[in-house]
Structure formats: C-alpha cells, structure tokens
Motif scaffolding. Sequence first.
Motif, short mmCIF file in Angstrom:
data_model
loop_
_atom_site.label_atom_id
_atom_site.label_comp_id
_atom_site.label_asym_id
_atom_site.label_seq_id
_atom_site.Cartn_x
_atom_site.Cartn_y
_atom_site.Cartn_z
N LEU A 1 0.66 -1.16 -0.04
CA LEU A 1 -0.10 0.01 0.09
C LEU A 1 0.75 1.29 -0.06
O LEU A 1 1.71 1.32 1.00
CB LEU A 1 -0.85 -0.06 1.19
N GLN A 2 1.00 2.06 -1.17
CA GLN A 2 1.87 2.98 -1.11
C GLN A 2 0.83 4.57 -1.30
O GLN A 2 -0.09 4.53 -2.02
CB GLN A 2 2.79 3.02 -2.21
N TYR A 3 1.01 5.12 -0.07
CA TYR A 3 0.23 6.32 -0.05
C TYR A 3 1.27 7.57 -0.49
O TYR A 3 2.30 7.80 0.01
CB TYR A 3 -0.09 6.71 1.43
N HIS A 4 0.73 8.26 -1.44
CA HIS A 4 1.87 9.18 -1.96
C HIS A 4 1.51 10.65 -1.97
O HIS A 4 0.55 11.30 -1.40
CB HIS A 4 2.09 8.73 -3.48
N TYR A 5 2.28 11.44 -2.66
CA TYR A 5 2.28 12.93 -2.59
C TYR A 5 1.00 13.58 -2.76
O TYR A 5 0.70 14.62 -2.18
CB TYR A 5 3.57 13.63 -3.42
N GLY A 6 0.22 12.81 -3.58
CA GLY A 6 -0.92 13.56 -4.16
C GLY A 6 -1.77 14.06 -2.98
O GLY A 6 -2.61 14.97 -2.93
N ALA A 7 -1.82 13.10 -2.02
CA ALA A 7 -2.45 13.44 -0.82
C ALA A 7 -1.72 14.07 0.26
O ALA A 7 -2.17 14.63 1.23
CB ALA A 7 -3.61 12.14 -0.25
N ALA A 8 -0.63 13.16 0.57
CA ALA A 8 0.18 13.50 1.67
C ALA A 8 0.60 14.99 1.69
O ALA A 8 1.29 15.43 3.01
CB ALA A 8 1.45 12.55 1.77
N LYS A 9 0.83 15.65 0.49
CA LYS A 9 1.50 16.89 0.52
C LYS A 9 0.35 17.94 0.64
O LYS A 9 0.77 19.44 0.44
CB LYS A 9 2.23 17.22 -0.86
N ARG A 10 -0.84 17.65 0.97
CA ARG A 10 -1.64 18.73 1.16
C ARG A 10 -1.52 19.20 2.63
O ARG A 10 -1.05 18.41 3.52
CB ARG A 10 -3.13 18.45 0.70
N HIS A 11 -2.66 20.23 2.78
CA HIS A 11 -2.32 20.78 4.46
C HIS A 11 -2.91 19.54 5.35
O HIS A 11 -4.00 18.96 5.03
CB HIS A 11 -3.50 21.77 4.29
N CYS A 12 -2.15 19.15 6.29
CA CYS A 12 -2.13 18.22 7.36
C CYS A 12 -2.30 16.80 6.51
O CYS A 12 -3.06 15.90 7.14
CB CYS A 12 -3.37 18.33 8.13
N GLY A 13 -1.77 16.88 5.53
CA GLY A 13 -1.50 15.59 4.58
C GLY A 13 -0.92 14.36 5.63
O GLY A 13 -0.97 13.24 5.42
N GLU A 14 0.00 14.81 6.62
CA GLU A 14 0.70 13.99 7.37
C GLU A 14 -0.24 12.84 8.26
O GLU A 14 0.01 11.66 8.57
CB GLU A 14 1.75 14.50 8.50
N TYR A 15 -1.44 13.57 8.51
CA TYR A 15 -2.36 12.71 9.37
C TYR A 15 -2.66 11.41 8.71
O TYR A 15 -2.86 10.37 9.15
CB TYR A 15 -3.34 13.42 9.79
N SER A 16 -3.11 11.78 7.42
CA SER A 16 -3.59 10.54 6.63
C SER A 16 -2.18 9.50 6.22
O SER A 16 -2.42 8.26 6.07
CB SER A 16 -4.45 11.02 5.35
N ALA A 17 -1.09 10.23 6.01
CA ALA A 17 -0.08 9.47 5.89
C ALA A 17 0.32 8.81 7.00
O ALA A 17 0.65 7.32 7.03
CB ALA A 17 1.12 10.55 5.59
N SER A 18 0.21 9.04 8.02
CA SER A 18 0.66 8.38 9.33
C SER A 18 -0.58 7.21 9.50
O SER A 18 -0.26 5.96 9.92
CB SER A 18 0.80 9.10 10.49
N MET A 19 -1.74 7.50 9.12
CA MET A 19 -2.84 6.62 9.17
C MET A 19 -2.53 5.38 8.23
O MET A 19 -2.90 4.12 8.50
CB MET A 19 -4.16 7.43 9.18
N ALA A 20 -1.91 5.72 7.01
CA ALA A 20 -1.87 4.82 5.91
C ALA A 20 -0.78 3.62 6.61
O ALA A 20 -0.86 2.50 6.51
CB ALA A 20 -1.08 5.26 4.83
N MET A 21 0.29 4.35 7.35
CA MET A 21 1.29 3.43 7.94
C MET A 21 0.61 2.45 9.18
O MET A 21 0.79 1.47 9.39
CB MET A 21 2.46 4.22 8.57
N LEU A 22 -0.60 3.28 9.74
CA LEU A 22 -1.04 2.44 10.82
C LEU A 22 -1.87 1.36 10.40
O LEU A 22 -1.69 0.09 10.62
CB LEU A 22 -1.97 3.57 11.71
N LEU A 23 -2.44 1.57 8.94
CA LEU A 23 -3.20 0.41 8.57
C LEU A 23 -2.28 -0.86 8.01
O LEU A 23 -2.61 -1.88 8.15
CB LEU A 23 -3.94 1.02 7.31
N GLN A 24 -0.97 -0.16 7.45
CA GLN A 24 -0.16 -1.14 7.23
C GLN A 24 0.45 -2.13 8.44
O GLN A 24 0.82 -3.16 8.47
CB GLN A 24 1.28 -0.82 6.46
#
Length: 634
Positions: free
Chosen positions: A346-369
């Motif tokens: 599961l690769q979560y990428h810049y498209g969503a991670a680079k938006r405002h507060c994108g780090e929350y969903s980025a860390s959530m992606a890691m939590l899912l993994q």
Amino acid sequence: MSNEKVLEQLKKQHEDEQVFYHTCWQNGCWDAACIVKSRVKDGKIVAFEPDNSINKGAGREDVGDEGFNQGLIQARPCTMGHAWKDEMYSPQRIIYPMKRVGGKGFGNGHFERISWDEALDTIAEKIKEVIDLYGPYSIIHTQYSFFTSSSFPLGPYIKAGVACWGDHSTSGHTAGEKFHLGYDLVKAMFPTEDEPNPCVGYEAPDLFNSNLIVLWAHNPLVGWFGQVSYYMKLAKEKGIPIIVIDPVYTMSAEVLADQWIPIRPGTDLAMMLAVAQVLFEEDLYDHEYVAENVEPEGFAKFRNYVMGGEDGEVKSPEWAEPITAVPAETIREFARLYAKSKPVHLQYHYGAAKRHCGEYSASMAMLLQSMTGNLTIPGGCETGCTLVTPSRLPIPQADFQKAPPEYTAPVCLNNNKWAEAVLLREDYEEGKITEDEYRRAIGCPPESPLPNIQMFVFENNWLNNIHHVNKRLEAAAKVHFSWGFGWHMNQPTAQWMDIVLPGPVHMFETTDNYLLNSQRFVSAPGGMRNYFVYSQKAVDPPGEVRAREWVYTQLANRLGVGDKYNPLLKDVPWEKWDETIDDLYRQAYEEWANDEYGMLADLGIEPKPWEEFLKEPVVRVPIEEPYHAFKNVL
Ligand code: SF4
C-alpha cells in the motif's frame, strides 16, 4: 523506397554521431538517476535515447523473468527525461551574465548583459557587504537548504548562511515531516554511525512478492523513479491486482488499475479510519504483528477513537460515505480484501500527503499497514513516499581535496517560512512583535540565532513553485541583494534577481556535481540501486554559460577561500576545466577498478580499462533478493 535505400539514408543521417551516457538528475527526482543516452552531431545533441548497455538487441519487455527479478533491465527515461533537448536549445535560454537595471519583478526595470568579471566581482563584494551589515545569518541558498542543512557551497568556508528545517510539511512541525515520509528522511539521506543504512524504501522486484498493490493518491506512470513504475506494469502483467484510490482518473488508473476508487479530495483520512473500523469490527487485523510491533497504549486509544468510545461516533463505512463520496459497501469490501491479501504493497503518495495536514492520513496509512502486518515484510510497503534503498555495489569517488567545513549553518527557520523571516523582521526590530513571536512565526528554535535574511542565492525557479507566491515575491523584492542561476528570462525567479548568471544544464553541458554532492558516478534511482553510470559531458554549453562549480570557485578565490573550497581547481582556466575534472574521475575509476579489497571480484564485476569503460559507462550487478522496507533496521 527499397530497404537498401532506407538503410543507406539512415546511415548517412547518423554518420559522425557520437554517443554519450548521462543521468537525468536535474529534474529533482531525488536520488533518481535514470540513464539517458544522447547522440551528438556537430556539437549539438540531436536525440535522446533509452539505455541499451544491457540486453542489446532485445526490447526491455523481452528480458524474461530472471532478468526482471534481478533488475537487469534497460533504463528508460520518462517524458521529462526526453524533454531536455527543448530546454537546452530553447530560444529563451539565458546565455550571458546579466545585471538588473531598475526595479525587481515583471515590468519593473530590465536586464543588461555584463562580463563574467563584473558579475563575479559584484557578487563577491555584495556577499562581503551583506555579512558586514547584517551578520552571518543573512544568506539563504536554494534549493536544498532544508532537512536541517544549508546547501550554500561557500558557507562552510566564508562562515555564513542559514539552514532550514522541514521539507514538505505544511503543518509547521517536524513530526509532520516524518509522518509524511514514514521515517526521518534526514537520517535516511545522511546516515549516522549508529544507523549506517536506515533505508525505508523497497527495490522494484519486491513488488512481485505482493498479493495486492494499492496506489493511494499515487500516479507512478507519470514522471516517477524510472524503472519502479515499469515494475508496477510488470506486476499487473503477472496478475497481481492493483487498486488505485484517487479523485482523478489518472494514467495509472487507466493503465494499471483493476479497480479505481474515486474519492472526494482531502478525505483520505476518513476512508482510512473506516477501513480500520472494519478491521476492528470483523477482527481482521494481525494480532501477532500488532502485539510485537505496535505500542499497546496508543493502539488501545486509537481503537477506542475508531470505535466511537471517545466522541460517540463510530468511524464506520456508513460514517465515511457522505464525507468521502465512496459508497460504504466499497469501503467495506476494500477493507476485507486488504485484510486477507497479505502481503499488500500500500503506497500512499504525495498527491494526498503533500496537502495541508496530509501527514495525518500519511501516518494513518502506516497504521493500516501495521494493523495488517504489511509494514516491514517482503511484498509490503512502509507507505511513505521515499524509495531510499541501499546501494548494491561500491561506486568510485573522486577526491577533490576540499578542506573540512569550518562552519555549520545554524537551523534558523522552517523552509516554508523564509518570506515571513524577511517580512516580519522589521516588525521585530521596531518592537511591534516580540522575539518570541518572531521565532514562532518563522519556526526559529529557541537555541538558534535569529536570521536576518538579506541575500537570496537562487539555484532553481523557487519563487513560483511554492505556496503564497505573492508574499514570497514581496520578500524577494525586499532583500539587500539577490543573485543566482537562471535558465530562461520568463522564469519568475530570474525577474527578482539583481544578477542573473546563465544556468548550465549540467548533466549534458558540464562536469558539475549534483547539488547534494553526488559526483558524476551516479548510483541508480532509489528502488533499483544495482547499477551506476558515469554521467558524461556531451556538448559545450551555449554562449557564456559556465559550470556552476567554476562559478563558485571563482567566487571562492575572490573571497579568499579558494584554497579551501577547491584547491585542485582554483587556478585552472575555463578552457582546461572539464579535462582536469575528467582526469580526477579517471583516477577515481582506476582506483576503484584496482579493487584493493576484492569487493568487485566478489560481486563478479570485471572492470574495463577507462577508455573502454567510457564507451558504455554503466556497471550493473544482479539483485539476488530484493530489499524491502526496514530490512536493515528491524
Ligand atoms: S523519472 Fe526522473 S530522473 Fe527519470 S527520466 Fe524522468 S525526470 Fe528524469
């Protein structure tokens, strides 16, 4: 026309052409080093081609499983790699040093051609002046003054310049950085003794170990890390299902996806929470992996939040549907498939991670993994956006004998806050805001000196590729003096400089190093570091364009630090510049080829003599077992 005639004409057309090998690193694909081949005729590049230093006469598609698994494939540049010719031969190209006459910005003032001597003398004087007037923390260099470092080449010897922290985080805290990328990229880029190989990426053939690939806000088929995107296509051909989650029907959705899940932009976190809720509700998460690797107290809190214990709101697919516009049933089915398909990439990428507060969903992606036990296993993925992997072979290193740095630039601001650092400085000096308020506004740590930025040194088109453009232009107009390299006059950054130096396209026109100190022996992109290429100079630069290292050496001489900055080249005239550097690289290659410690022999590498090597300067080794995230760390 007969075949013979066609052949004859083709031969004639290509008569007297020379072939050179390069990497395409100036596009900024981080440590990417796609191989680009150029054909040169009459001193001009007439064509770029993909590499065929391996599997000659065979298409990359016909290499077969063994070659794919071992990463022994030809490298092909993406469309951006092929576009360099237009860049180099653009009629807009800046080919002489120029100085500003009149005000900064489009429509204000104009530029006049000046000599190199005038340009270099003026810049050297202005550097001294700025340091005298405003102190050492007054110079900021783009493009790599981030990750707590300064990329100003002269800084360590003239003892001036500031470093910035952060990169993509828009939330204003360093944690965002780490969440966004999945790891502290500073450590990944600059290994320490404790963690010499903290690589969090994966090698492309590891994709074949996956049972499911999820590309979340990720469009790898467009300009991304050379061969890795090709391996995504190979994975699809091998029957590995691919799901693309993206608001846009991207090229990757069209070409790769078995299922495309459109989602309302910026709502990825809600869908991820709903996926986690299904994993909890249906008890689909990997208890053993979680018990071993996930901090239990935080995990219990997270579960409580997802299941509605904290705010009375169960984060179910039905809860997420009106937020995300993804039907609840689609989310539920995705969660079930995801849970039962281990290993999942599961690769979560810049498209969503680079938006405002994108780090929350980025860390959530890691939590899912982590919940599904996919974070650190072959065929899994750490989800972040970096592909840093260890190099598979030793690479020659030339010794330019630069003196050890005498100054480390202090970390004075967040790299997104330089405009505020300039614009609020006056308010601070006039007592309109306190020192604490100024520090907070620009992200200046309490132990760091305050910056007083009065000189920009631009090495890219910085002013229009970031947010709050108008504020940045206002700041750029306000500083004491700005200079740097420009490629085209219609690039906004050039319009805000006092002196514009003609920028080289250094992969093809010079023997320059890359900005991050990579030398001309360049390791492959993260994701496939099983080769290196010697990036050759193919043509002379146009007009009076000079190598950037030549420019910095002339400035170092004028500032009295030439013997420290570049002792071997400080007195070398421009006419001898490239051949002197080539000779240093030859020495480095021969030392490498000497194989003092037998490492090359162990890898089965049989080095060719230098002149022979130059005909096809690529060295490759097979990947026996692909690297996966955190393999060296856990
Ligand atoms: S992927 Fe990056 S390095 Fe490779 S050709 Fe494209 S722009 Fe250049």
